[in-house]
Design a protein around this motif. Structure first.
Motif, PDB file in Angstrom:
ATOM      1  N   GLU A  89       0.735  -1.147  -0.357  1.00 39.92           N
ATOM      2  CA  GLU A  89       0.028  -0.473   0.212  1.00 39.92           C
ATOM      3  C   GLU A  89       1.067   1.203   0.361  1.00 39.92           C
ATOM      4  O   GLU A  89       0.951   2.053   0.933  1.00 39.92           O
ATOM      5  CB  GLU A  89      -1.585   0.218   1.024  1.00 39.92           C
ATOM      6  CG  GLU A  89      -1.831  -1.099   1.186  1.00 39.92           C
ATOM      7  CD  GLU A  89      -2.502  -1.442   2.478  1.00 39.92           C
ATOM      8  OE1 GLU A  89      -2.503  -0.882   3.559  1.00 39.92           O
ATOM      9  OE2 GLU A  89      -3.853  -1.700   2.322  1.00 39.92           O
ATOM     10  N   TYR A  90       1.387   0.761  -0.978  1.00 41.23           N
ATOM     11  CA  TYR A  90       2.351   2.185  -1.050  1.00 41.23           C
ATOM     12  C   TYR A  90       2.366   4.038  -2.354  1.00 41.23           C
ATOM     13  O   TYR A  90       1.007   3.346  -2.729  1.00 41.23           O
ATOM     14  CB  TYR A  90       3.923   2.077  -2.029  1.00 41.23           C
ATOM     15  CG  TYR A  90       4.949   2.021  -1.072  1.00 41.23           C
ATOM     16  CD1 TYR A  90       4.918   0.885   0.576  1.00 41.23           C
ATOM     17  CD2 TYR A  90       5.472   0.198  -1.092  1.00 41.23           C
ATOM     18  CE1 TYR A  90       5.825   0.993   1.782  1.00 41.23           C
ATOM     19  CE2 TYR A  90       6.615  -0.393  -0.363  1.00 41.23           C
ATOM     20  CZ  TYR A  90       6.192  -0.221   1.184  1.00 41.23           C
ATOM     21  OH  TYR A  90       7.088  -1.030   1.908  1.00 41.23           O
ATOM     22  N   THR A  91       2.576   5.104  -1.496  1.00 45.59           N
ATOM     23  CA  THR A  91       2.035   6.217  -2.825  1.00 45.59           C
ATOM     24  C   THR A  91       2.476   6.102  -3.399  1.00 45.59           C
ATOM     25  O   THR A  91       3.994   5.730  -3.954  1.00 45.59           O
ATOM     26  CB  THR A  91       1.830   7.143  -2.013  1.00 45.59           C
ATOM     27  OG1 THR A  91       1.956   7.333  -0.217  1.00 45.59           O
ATOM     28  CG2 THR A  91       1.321   8.537  -2.530  1.00 45.59           C
ATOM     29  N   ALA A  97      10.362   3.017 -10.489  1.00 45.19           N
ATOM     30  CA  ALA A  97       9.720   3.181 -10.162  1.00 45.19           C
ATOM     31  C   ALA A  97      10.044   4.228  -8.221  1.00 45.19           C
ATOM     32  O   ALA A  97      11.002   4.060  -7.415  1.00 45.19           O
ATOM     33  CB  ALA A  97       8.408   2.256  -9.290  1.00 45.19           C
ATOM     34  N   LEU A  98       9.201   5.184  -8.209  1.00 54.15           N
ATOM     35  CA  LEU A  98       8.943   5.891  -7.039  1.00 54.15           C
ATOM     36  C   LEU A  98       8.013   5.914  -6.201  1.00 54.15           C
ATOM     37  O   LEU A  98       7.037   6.506  -6.743  1.00 54.15           O
ATOM     38  CB  LEU A  98       9.216   7.589  -7.765  1.00 54.15           C
ATOM     39  CG  LEU A  98       9.585   8.853  -6.793  1.00 54.15           C
ATOM     40  CD1 LEU A  98      10.764   7.831  -5.863  1.00 54.15           C
ATOM     41  CD2 LEU A  98      10.112  10.179  -7.466  1.00 54.15           C
ATOM     42  N   LEU A  99       8.095   5.249  -5.325  1.00 53.61           N
ATOM     43  CA  LEU A  99       6.970   5.269  -4.558  1.00 53.61           C
ATOM     44  C   LEU A  99       6.873   5.726  -2.892  1.00 53.61           C
ATOM     45  O   LEU A  99       8.387   6.089  -2.416  1.00 53.61           O
ATOM     46  CB  LEU A  99       6.706   3.774  -3.691  1.00 53.61           C
ATOM     47  CG  LEU A  99       6.912   2.754  -5.048  1.00 53.61           C
ATOM     48  CD1 LEU A  99       7.128   1.172  -4.864  1.00 53.61           C
ATOM     49  CD2 LEU A  99       5.725   2.928  -6.039  1.00 53.61           C
ATOM     50  N   GLU A 133       6.011   4.989   6.710  1.00 53.14           N
ATOM     51  CA  GLU A 133       6.359   3.913   7.268  1.00 53.14           C
ATOM     52  C   GLU A 133       8.471   4.498   7.939  1.00 53.14           C
ATOM     53  O   GLU A 133       9.440   4.828   6.776  1.00 53.14           O
ATOM     54  CB  GLU A 133       6.409   2.390   7.535  1.00 53.14           C
ATOM     55  CG  GLU A 133       4.646   1.841   7.598  1.00 53.14           C
ATOM     56  CD  GLU A 133       5.244   0.916   7.025  1.00 53.14           C
ATOM     57  OE1 GLU A 133       3.560   0.142   6.915  1.00 53.14           O
ATOM     58  OE2 GLU A 133       5.652   0.219   6.218  1.00 53.14           O
ATOM     59  N   ASN A 134       9.442   3.884   8.731  1.00 55.14           N
ATOM     60  CA  ASN A 134       9.906   4.517   8.677  1.00 55.14           C
ATOM     61  C   ASN A 134      11.254   3.390   8.005  1.00 55.14           C
ATOM     62  O   ASN A 134      10.474   2.212   7.674  1.00 55.14           O
ATOM     63  CB  ASN A 134      10.673   4.633  10.184  1.00 55.14           C
ATOM     64  CG  ASN A 134      10.945   3.434  11.318  1.00 55.14           C
ATOM     65  OD1 ASN A 134      11.142   2.394  10.423  1.00 55.14           O
ATOM     66  ND2 ASN A 134      10.863   3.525  12.102  1.00 55.14           N
ATOM     67  N   GLN A 135      12.386   3.853   7.901  1.00 54.71           N
ATOM     68  CA  GLN A 135      13.394   2.286   6.899  1.00 54.71           C
ATOM     69  C   GLN A 135      13.722   1.681   8.000  1.00 54.71           C
ATOM     70  O   GLN A 135      13.256   0.492   6.838  1.00 54.71           O
ATOM     71  CB  GLN A 135      14.895   3.574   7.296  1.00 54.71           C
ATOM     72  CG  GLN A 135      14.718   4.498   6.126  1.00 54.71           C
ATOM     73  CD  GLN A 135      14.762   5.840   7.310  1.00 54.71           C
ATOM     74  OE1 GLN A 135      14.023   6.213   7.946  1.00 54.71           O
ATOM     75  NE2 GLN A 135      15.431   6.935   6.870  1.00 54.71           N
ATOM     76  N   PHE A 136      13.573   0.922   8.961  1.00 57.63           N
ATOM     77  CA  PHE A 136      13.433  -0.291   9.718  1.00 57.63           C
ATOM     78  C   PHE A 136      11.881  -0.686   9.613  1.00 57.63           C
ATOM     79  O   PHE A 136      12.201  -1.921   8.687  1.00 57.63           O
ATOM     80  CB  PHE A 136      14.027   0.104  11.006  1.00 57.63           C
ATOM     81  CG  PHE A 136      13.520  -1.358  12.245  1.00 57.63           C
ATOM     82  CD1 PHE A 136      14.846  -2.055  12.131  1.00 57.63           C
ATOM     83  CD2 PHE A 136      12.809  -1.636  12.535  1.00 57.63           C
ATOM     84  CE1 PHE A 136      14.754  -3.374  12.158  1.00 57.63           C
ATOM     85  CE2 PHE A 136      12.249  -2.911  13.625  1.00 57.63           C
ATOM     86  CZ  PHE A 136      13.767  -3.586  13.261  1.00 57.63           C
ATOM     87  N   THR A 137      10.689  -0.576   9.218  1.00 60.36           N
ATOM     88  CA  THR A 137      10.005  -1.110   9.385  1.00 60.36           C
ATOM     89  C   THR A 137       9.189  -1.412   7.577  1.00 60.36           C
ATOM     90  O   THR A 137       9.873  -2.666   6.866  1.00 60.36           O
ATOM     91  CB  THR A 137       8.564  -0.511   9.747  1.00 60.36           C
ATOM     92  OG1 THR A 137       8.773   0.062  10.974  1.00 60.36           O
ATOM     93  CG2 THR A 137       7.430  -1.028   9.724  1.00 60.36           C
ATOM     94  N   THR A 138       9.746  -0.695   6.554  1.00 59.44           N
ATOM     95  CA  THR A 138       9.951  -0.437   5.456  1.00 59.44           C
ATOM     96  C   THR A 138      10.713  -1.984   5.026  1.00 59.44           C
ATOM     97  O   THR A 138      10.367  -2.262   4.151  1.00 59.44           O
ATOM     98  CB  THR A 138      10.242   0.356   4.793  1.00 59.44           C
ATOM     99  OG1 THR A 138       9.604   1.831   5.397  1.00 59.44           O
ATOM    100  CG2 THR A 138       9.813   0.546   3.447  1.00 59.44           C
TER     101      THR A 138
END
Lengths: 112, 324
Positions: A12-14, A90-92, A96-101
């Motif tokens: 569910e990324y922008t 692709a640019l999304l 969320e932060n980098q850890f979670t992502t």
């Protein structure tokens, strides 16, 4: 392995730019230091970062990174979106932060 | 009328690039002498003499309300209202520039209007500077000098390599030009792709040229990236016009960086640039003095794609050609 469209839908990324929805990603790399990305990221990776400017696209395109996920709700500069289209990266985006992502992308790619 | 003898449509390309790249904020004077409402014309007259200036902006809460020019003062003396406050007699119909406009705008304004100076406003309409023709010509001369230096250097390099019938690409890189950063390396990558070089080799050349390009953008006063293509290798040379690397051994250490906060916030200045270049190069050399740094990276086209280059070979350390 999955394509960038599947990845962005699943997590569910922008979507800021999706010039090639079926580009395959096989790995990930998390860093905000562009030289570090340059020297160490694998080809066909998704880059997890907060560097929301067009130099990040230049780096990605040069070493074959297929997607960039901007974390912490960072918005790309307009010229970054244009560059992403031009260079077929692709640019999304995500809140969320980098850890979670990183952890969620690794799970999605089946490499955790 | 004061004009700058450069037109904004058919001057040489180098000049056109300059006057469109430079912004008004790059040339304007920031140290402003201004007066608040209620100041007398007399006080402004004294201020002008004291500071040797010919125009004083009237400002309230950073907003520009008018300008008192030398001409306004002369009028005030002639007609006997020199002791009245500025708001009654200042010039209120002002033509202003915005700090983000290209210098070409300012030049055409000086051509069009007969004013000697223009106030400069920021996006939020605050007065941030003043620009005169002198400000513009000084900065342009400085930049043109720099361009000519670059041209001279480029001519020399073409002469040297003329006889070799090799394919050469050469790119001028400007200081702090993050906008166009990555252009040279993208071109190098394209060129190699056309020649069917193995992807892994292309990646090494792209990394070397990008890092060298960024080094010029981030650390130098400007310079040039040259890529010479031979049948078996590409030689990427980076030359800049200073200020030089004081301690090359330190610069070659991973993690050592002299970049400032602003540069780091963009993700540069990780202290991995030169180490990255060395680790992807088959031959690597660096020389530096205050007048400039030259880095030469050779990347050979391997016959076998599956033979990856070892990224960190300790024996490479001794091959660094350090000619300080």
């Amino acid at each position: 392995m999955m394509n960038v469209k599947e990845l962005s839908t699943k997590l569910e990324y922008t979507v800021f730019a999706l010039p090639d929805p079926v580009a395959q990603v096989t790995d990930g790399y998390t860093s905000d230091l562009l030289s570090d990305v340059m020297g160490n990221a694998a080809e066909d990776s998704v880059l997890i970062t907060i560097q929301a400017h067009r130099n990040t696209i230049a780096v990605a395109s040069l070493i074959g990174i297929k997607a960039i996920v901007l974390c912490n709700g960072r918005m790309p500069s307009p010229d970054m979106v244009v560059a992403a289209e031009q260079e077929t990266v692709a640019l999304l985006g995500t809140a969320e932060n980098q850890f979670t992502t990183s952890h969620r992308i690794a799970a999605a790619l089946g490499i955790s | 009328m004061q004009t700058i003898p450069i037109n904004t449509y058919n001057s040489p390309t180098v000049i056109l690039e300059l006057i469109y790249r430079l912004k008004v904020k790059d040339v304007m004077t920031r140290s402003l002498v201004s007066v608040p409402l209620g100041t007398t014309m007399r006080a402004v007259q004294h201020l002008m003499r004291e500071k040797s200036i010919t125009g004083v902006p009237v400002v309230s809460d950073r907003r520009l309300l008018g300008i008192v020019s030398m001409d306004d003062i002369i009028q005030a003396l002639d007609f006997g209202y020199i002791n009245e406050p500025v708001e009654l007699h200042m010039t209120k119909n002002l033509i202003v520039l915005e700090d983000d406009m290209p210098v070409s705008f300012a030049i055409s304004y000086f051509d069009r209007y007969r004013y000697h100076r223009f106030p400069v406003l920021s996006k939020d309409k605050a007065l941030v500077g003043m620009v005169t023709t002198r400000d513009i010509s000084t900065r342009l001369l400085w930049e043109i000098n720099h361009e000519v230096e670059n041209l001279e250097r480029m001519n020399q390099s073409t002469k040297v390599t003329d006889g070799l019938s090799r394919d050469i690409q050469s790119f001028a890189i400007l200081k702090h030009d993050f906008e166009n950063a990555g252009f040279a390396s993208t071109e190098v990558k394209k060129k190699l792709k056309q020649s069917n070089v193995f992807p892994r080799t292309i990646r090494r050349a792209a990394i070397a040229s990008y890092e060298l390009e960024m080094n010029i953008v981030v650390h130098s006063n400007g310079g040039r990236i040259t890529a010479e293509y031979g049948p078996h290798e590409v030689v990427i040379t980076s030359e800049d016009s200073g200020p030089g690397i004081p301690d090359i051994d330190k610069a070659m250490e991973e993690g050592f960086s002299t970049a400032n906060e602003w540069i780091r916030s963009l993700g540069f200045g990780a202290g991995m640039g030169l180490p990255n270049v060395r680790s992807v190069s088959d031959d690597f050399s660096i020389t530096s003095s205050p007048s400039g740094t030259t880095v030469v990276s050779t990347i050979r086209f391997s016959d076998n794609e599956m033979k990856p280059k070892t990224t960190k070979d300790p024996t490479k350390e001794n091959e660094t050609n350090d000619e300080r």
